[in-house]
Design a protein around this motif. Structure first.
Motif, short mmCIF file in Angstrom:
data_model
loop_
_atom_site.label_atom_id
_atom_site.label_comp_id
_atom_site.label_asym_id
_atom_site.label_seq_id
_atom_site.Cartn_x
_atom_site.Cartn_y
_atom_site.Cartn_z
N GLY A 128 -0.93 0.81 -8.28
CA GLY A 128 -0.54 1.89 -8.31
C GLY A 128 0.62 2.23 -8.58
N HIS A 129 0.82 1.52 -9.07
CA HIS A 129 2.65 0.34 -9.87
C HIS A 129 3.01 0.93 -11.26
CE1 HIS A 129 3.81 -1.18 -5.97
NE2 HIS A 129 2.73 -1.77 -6.08
N GLU A 130 3.13 1.15 -12.22
CA GLU A 130 4.02 1.50 -13.01
C GLU A 130 4.45 0.67 -13.13
OE1 GLU A 130 3.08 1.27 -16.87
OE2 GLU A 130 2.03 2.10 -15.47
N THR B 286 0.63 -1.11 -0.10
CA THR B 286 -0.03 -0.08 0.29
C THR B 286 0.50 1.47 0.16
OG1 THR B 286 -0.54 0.20 2.80
CG2 THR B 286 -2.25 -1.09 1.18
N LYS C 196 3.35 1.50 -1.56
CA LYS C 196 4.26 1.48 -2.96
C LYS C 196 5.76 1.87 -3.40
CE LYS C 196 -0.29 3.58 -4.79
NZ LYS C 196 -0.83 3.53 -3.29
N ARG D 46 -0.99 -2.15 -12.16
CA ARG D 46 -1.13 -0.22 -12.35
C ARG D 46 -2.71 0.35 -11.58
NH1 ARG D 46 -0.68 -0.21 -19.02
NH2 ARG D 46 1.57 0.27 -18.95
N SER D 47 -3.89 -0.90 -11.52
CA SER D 47 -4.49 -0.55 -10.51
C SER D 47 -4.60 -0.48 -9.27
CB SER D 47 -6.19 -2.12 -9.94
OG SER D 47 -5.17 -2.76 -9.83
#
Length: 163
Positions: free
Chosen positions: A154-156, A110, A112, A151-152
């Protein structure tokens, strides 16, 4: 408390991602997991939970037969010198134990903290397989849906030829 398998499957459902999960005896190594070949379709993967010398956390996800050179990887992924992350850090960040490392563990990151690297050769497969937070099952997911899931959260993810 880390997310459970049911939490993970509910997340997939909320995103409209179809998966298929097969329960099996616990597997701790790639060698043990190879016994499941032929029963589960798609690319079978391994996950390297790493930390660089600046304390940044990395998750390299690749096909099980990939050879990852930890001395060459930093130049390919943009990190510093890499070493394996300790089990307590793995539990703290991804909420899983050694032997159950999975990109699905990002559901627990959470804050990230993890830099996610997906090997390009792995992403060429339509279907991929990972543990659903425990090594007593394998979940099959489409590679494009894996990216959607990551991506959902919050990571790329970076898609790089690491192997």
């Amino acid at each position: 408390m880390p997310a459970t398998r049911d939490d993970l499957l509910a997340r997939f459902k909320s995103l409209g991602i179809e998966t298929k999960t097969k329960d099996h005896a616990p597997v701790y190594t790639v060698e043990e997991a190879r016994a499941l070949r032929g029963e589960i379709e798609g690319g079978h993967c391994k996950n390297l939970f790493l930390k660089d010398d600046k304390g940044n956390i990395w998750l390299i996800v690749c096909l099980e037969e990939s050879q990852i050179d930890l001395k060459a990887a930093p130049a390919r992924i943009g990190s510093r010198r890499l070493s394996f992350g300790k089990p307590d850090l793995l539990m703290e960040v991804l909420g899983v134990e050694p032997g159950s490392v999975t990109p699905f563990g990002l559901i627990n990151d959470t804050d990230k903290r993890v830099n996610v690297v997906l090997d390009a050769a792995m992403m060429a497969h339509e279907l991929l397989n990972y543990h659903p937070l425990q090594n007593t099952a394998t979940t099959t997911i489409r590679s494009a849906d894996l990216v959607t899931f990551i991506r959902s959260l919050g990571h790329e993810p970076r898609i790089v030829a690491v192997a």
